[in-house]
Design a protein around this motif. Structure first.
Motif, PDB file in Angstrom:
ATOM      1  N   ALA A 192      -8.476  -9.035  45.936  1.00  0.00           N
ATOM      2  CA  ALA A 192      -7.133  -9.458  45.557  1.00  0.00           C
ATOM      3  C   ALA A 192      -6.145  -8.294  45.565  1.00  0.00           C
ATOM      4  CB  ALA A 192      -7.153 -10.096  44.176  1.00  0.00           C
ATOM      5  N   LEU A 193      -6.637  -7.070  45.551  1.00  0.00           N
ATOM      6  CA  LEU A 193      -5.764  -5.899  45.569  1.00  0.00           C
ATOM      7  C   LEU A 193      -5.267  -5.631  46.984  1.00  0.00           C
ATOM      8  CD1 LEU A 193      -7.859  -3.497  43.300  1.00  0.00           C
ATOM      9  CD2 LEU A 193      -5.783  -4.738  42.682  1.00  0.00           C
ATOM     10  N   PRO A 194      -4.007  -5.257  47.127  1.00  0.00           N
ATOM     11  CA  PRO A 194      -3.520  -4.948  48.471  1.00  0.00           C
ATOM     12  C   PRO A 194      -4.177  -3.665  48.979  1.00  0.00           C
ATOM     13  CG  PRO A 194      -1.838  -4.464  46.835  1.00  0.00           C
ATOM     14  CD  PRO A 194      -2.968  -5.107  46.116  1.00  0.00           C
ATOM     15  N   GLY A 195      -4.512  -3.670  50.245  1.00  0.00           N
ATOM     16  CA  GLY A 195      -5.143  -2.511  50.854  1.00  0.00           C
ATOM     17  C   GLY A 195      -4.104  -1.524  51.355  1.00  0.00           C
ATOM     18  N   ASP A 196      -4.585  -0.430  51.897  1.00  0.00           N
ATOM     19  CA  ASP A 196      -3.683   0.589  52.426  1.00  0.00           C
ATOM     20  C   ASP A 196      -2.842   0.055  53.575  1.00  0.00           C
ATOM     21  OD1 ASP A 196      -4.532   2.460  50.600  1.00  0.00           O
ATOM     22  OD2 ASP A 196      -6.040   3.344  51.939  1.00  0.00           O
ATOM     23  N   THR A 197      -3.432  -0.788  54.396  1.00  0.00           N
ATOM     24  CA  THR A 197      -2.703  -1.359  55.521  1.00  0.00           C
ATOM     25  C   THR A 197      -1.536  -2.208  55.040  1.00  0.00           C
ATOM     26  OG1 THR A 197      -4.778  -1.440  56.746  1.00  0.00           O
ATOM     27  CG2 THR A 197      -2.954  -2.723  57.619  1.00  0.00           C
ATOM     28  N   GLU A 198      -1.780  -3.032  54.041  1.00  0.00           N
ATOM     29  CA  GLU A 198      -0.714  -3.885  53.514  1.00  0.00           C
ATOM     30  C   GLU A 198       0.371  -3.048  52.842  1.00  0.00           C
ATOM     31  OE1 GLU A 198      -3.969  -4.519  52.801  1.00  0.00           O
ATOM     32  OE2 GLU A 198      -4.289  -6.325  54.011  1.00  0.00           O
ATOM     33  N   LEU A 199      -0.049  -2.020  52.117  1.00  0.00           N
ATOM     34  CA  LEU A 199       0.940  -1.158  51.454  1.00  0.00           C
ATOM     35  C   LEU A 199       1.775  -0.402  52.482  1.00  0.00           C
ATOM     36  CD1 LEU A 199      -1.188   0.252  48.494  1.00  0.00           C
ATOM     37  CD2 LEU A 199       0.630  -1.460  48.387  1.00  0.00           C
ATOM     38  N   ASP A 200       1.152   0.060  53.563  1.00  0.00           N
ATOM     39  CA  ASP A 200       1.895   0.747  54.620  1.00  0.00           C
ATOM     40  C   ASP A 200       2.879  -0.191  55.302  1.00  0.00           C
ATOM     41  OD1 ASP A 200       0.607   3.130  54.110  1.00  0.00           O
ATOM     42  OD2 ASP A 200      -0.872   2.887  55.732  1.00  0.00           O
ATOM     43  N   ALA A 201       2.437  -1.420  55.559  1.00  0.00           N
ATOM     44  CA  ALA A 201       3.310  -2.408  56.189  1.00  0.00           C
ATOM     45  C   ALA A 201       4.500  -2.723  55.290  1.00  0.00           C
ATOM     46  CB  ALA A 201       2.526  -3.676  56.512  1.00  0.00           C
ATOM     47  N   GLU A 202       4.248  -2.851  54.008  1.00  0.00           N
ATOM     48  CA  GLU A 202       5.333  -3.128  53.060  1.00  0.00           C
ATOM     49  C   GLU A 202       6.319  -1.965  53.011  1.00  0.00           C
ATOM     50  OE1 GLU A 202       5.945  -4.405  48.379  1.00  0.00           O
ATOM     51  OE2 GLU A 202       3.931  -4.041  49.154  1.00  0.00           O
ATOM     52  N   GLN A 203       5.803  -0.758  53.039  1.00  0.00           N
ATOM     53  CA  GLN A 203       6.679   0.415  53.005  1.00  0.00           C
ATOM     54  C   GLN A 203       7.520   0.500  54.282  1.00  0.00           C
ATOM     55  OE1 GLN A 203       4.678   4.203  52.725  1.00  0.00           O
ATOM     56  NE2 GLN A 203       6.330   5.015  51.468  1.00  0.00           N
ATOM     57  N   ARG A 204       6.905   0.192  55.445  1.00  0.00           N
ATOM     58  CA  ARG A 204       7.672   0.195  56.694  1.00  0.00           C
ATOM     59  C   ARG A 204       8.782  -0.842  56.643  1.00  0.00           C
ATOM     60  NH1 ARG A 204       2.629   1.076  59.012  1.00  0.00           N
ATOM     61  NH2 ARG A 204       2.351  -1.129  59.459  1.00  0.00           N
ATOM     62  N   LEU A 205       8.484  -2.010  56.096  1.00  0.00           N
ATOM     63  CA  LEU A 205       9.515  -3.047  55.973  1.00  0.00           C
ATOM     64  C   LEU A 205      10.653  -2.593  55.062  1.00  0.00           C
ATOM     65  CD1 LEU A 205       7.392  -6.310  55.770  1.00  0.00           C
ATOM     66  CD2 LEU A 205       8.885  -5.574  57.629  1.00  0.00           C
ATOM     67  N   GLU A 206      10.313  -1.902  53.987  1.00  0.00           N
ATOM     68  CA  GLU A 206      11.357  -1.382  53.097  1.00  0.00           C
ATOM     69  C   GLU A 206      12.230  -0.372  53.829  1.00  0.00           C
ATOM     70  OE1 GLU A 206       9.466   0.175  49.627  1.00  0.00           O
ATOM     71  OE2 GLU A 206       9.094  -1.803  48.768  1.00  0.00           O
ATOM     72  N   TYR A 207      11.605   0.489  54.640  1.00  0.00           N
ATOM     73  CA  TYR A 207      12.376   1.473  55.412  1.00  0.00           C
ATOM     74  C   TYR A 207      13.282   0.788  56.431  1.00  0.00           C
ATOM     75  CZ  TYR A 207       9.487   5.240  53.501  1.00  0.00           C
ATOM     76  OH  TYR A 207       8.855   6.128  52.675  1.00  0.00           O
ATOM     77  N   VAL A 208      12.761  -0.220  57.110  1.00  0.00           N
ATOM     78  CA  VAL A 208      13.564  -0.948  58.085  1.00  0.00           C
ATOM     79  C   VAL A 208      14.749  -1.609  57.396  1.00  0.00           C
ATOM     80  CG1 VAL A 208      13.566  -2.949  59.642  1.00  0.00           C
ATOM     81  CG2 VAL A 208      11.702  -1.292  59.747  1.00  0.00           C
ATOM     82  N   ASP A 209      14.516  -2.215  56.250  1.00  0.00           N
ATOM     83  CA  ASP A 209      15.588  -2.851  55.498  1.00  0.00           C
ATOM     84  C   ASP A 209      16.645  -1.829  55.093  1.00  0.00           C
ATOM     85  OD1 ASP A 209      16.829  -5.082  54.158  1.00  0.00           O
ATOM     86  OD2 ASP A 209      16.115  -4.207  52.273  1.00  0.00           O
ATOM     87  N   ARG A 210      16.201  -0.672  54.649  1.00  0.00           N
ATOM     88  CA  ARG A 210      17.129   0.392  54.240  1.00  0.00           C
ATOM     89  C   ARG A 210      17.949   0.880  55.431  1.00  0.00           C
ATOM     90  NH1 ARG A 210      20.459   2.518  50.857  1.00  0.00           N
ATOM     91  NH2 ARG A 210      20.406   4.758  50.734  1.00  0.00           N
ATOM     92  N   ILE A 211      17.307   1.036  56.585  1.00  0.00           N
ATOM     93  CA  ILE A 211      18.010   1.485  57.784  1.00  0.00           C
ATOM     94  C   ILE A 211      19.054   0.464  58.206  1.00  0.00           C
ATOM     95  CG2 ILE A 211      17.722   1.904  60.263  1.00  0.00           C
ATOM     96  CD1 ILE A 211      15.022   3.238  59.515  1.00  0.00           C
ATOM     97  N   ILE A 212      18.702  -0.801  58.172  1.00  0.00           N
ATOM     98  CA  ILE A 212      19.656  -1.850  58.537  1.00  0.00           C
ATOM     99  C   ILE A 212      20.859  -1.822  57.601  1.00  0.00           C
ATOM    100  CG2 ILE A 212      19.985  -4.361  58.603  1.00  0.00           C
ATOM    101  CD1 ILE A 212      17.075  -4.536  59.650  1.00  0.00           C
ATOM    102  N   GLY A 213      20.604  -1.645  56.304  1.00  0.00           N
ATOM    103  CA  GLY A 213      21.709  -1.567  55.347  1.00  0.00           C
ATOM    104  C   GLY A 213      22.596  -0.360  55.596  1.00  0.00           C
ATOM    105  N   LEU A 214      21.998   0.791  55.907  1.00  0.00           N
ATOM    106  CA  LEU A 214      22.793   1.989  56.179  1.00  0.00           C
ATOM    107  C   LEU A 214      23.598   1.849  57.471  1.00  0.00           C
ATOM    108  CD1 LEU A 214      20.226   4.732  55.139  1.00  0.00           C
ATOM    109  CD2 LEU A 214      22.331   4.098  53.944  1.00  0.00           C
ATOM    110  N   GLU A 215      22.995   1.222  58.484  1.00  0.00           N
ATOM    111  CA  GLU A 215      23.737   0.993  59.725  1.00  0.00           C
ATOM    112  C   GLU A 215      24.949   0.100  59.472  1.00  0.00           C
ATOM    113  OE1 GLU A 215      20.693  -0.581  62.258  1.00  0.00           O
ATOM    114  OE2 GLU A 215      20.170   1.404  63.052  1.00  0.00           O
ATOM    115  N   GLN A 216      24.787  -0.906  58.636  1.00  0.00           N
ATOM    116  CA  GLN A 216      25.911  -1.785  58.309  1.00  0.00           C
ATOM    117  C   GLN A 216      26.996  -1.003  57.566  1.00  0.00           C
ATOM    118  OE1 GLN A 216      26.582  -4.789  59.365  1.00  0.00           O
ATOM    119  NE2 GLN A 216      28.497  -4.826  58.223  1.00  0.00           N
ATOM    120  N   GLN A 217      26.594  -0.130  56.654  1.00  0.00           N
ATOM    121  CA  GLN A 217      27.572   0.691  55.941  1.00  0.00           C
ATOM    122  C   GLN A 217      28.351   1.576  56.903  1.00  0.00           C
ATOM    123  OE1 GLN A 217      25.232   2.745  52.924  1.00  0.00           O
ATOM    124  NE2 GLN A 217      26.440   1.735  51.349  1.00  0.00           N
ATOM    125  N   VAL A 218      27.668   2.161  57.870  1.00  0.00           N
ATOM    126  CA  VAL A 218      28.336   3.009  58.856  1.00  0.00           C
ATOM    127  C   VAL A 218      29.343   2.201  59.641  1.00  0.00           C
ATOM    128  CG1 VAL A 218      27.957   4.309  60.993  1.00  0.00           C
ATOM    129  CG2 VAL A 218      26.487   4.708  59.032  1.00  0.00           C
TER     130      VAL A 218
END
Length: 94
Positions: free
Chosen positions: A16-42
């Motif tokens: 039931a615990l998330p593995g390293d792969t899932e945590l890495d995927a979640e972190q990449r999604l957070e980075y992508v979301d942050r980049i999209i938000g920064l691009e919109q701000q620019v």
């Protein structure tokens, strides 16, 4: 993102615990979301900074009138030694 989760909502089973792969995927999604938000701000900041030709002429005219005033010239004369020292400091510390 925190990797430590509140155990109250998780099963006690290891599967039931998330593995390293899932945590890495979640972190990449957070980075992508942050980049999209920064691009919109620019894009928003670039759109706001564009002046029309008449606004540009008015701003240049306003700046020229400020620089032509006696107060501006007096301030430049008073601050001349400070500017010279800053310039010399930059040249020496280079």
């Amino acid at each position: 993102m925190t990797h430590e989760r509140d155990a109250s909502w998780l099963d006690s089973r290891p599967s039931a615990l998330p593995g390293d792969t899932e945590l890495d995927a979640e972190q990449r999604l957070e980075y992508v979301d942050r980049i999209i938000g920064l691009e919109q701000q620019v894009r928003e900041l670039q759109a706001a900074a564009i002046l029309s030709p008449s606004e540009t002429v008015a701003a240049e005219r306003n700046l020229a009138s400020i620089r032509g005033s006696a107060t501006w010239r007096a301030g430049r004369a008073v601050m001349l030694p400070v500017r010279v020292l800053r310039y010399a400091k930059r040249r020496i510390l280079r």
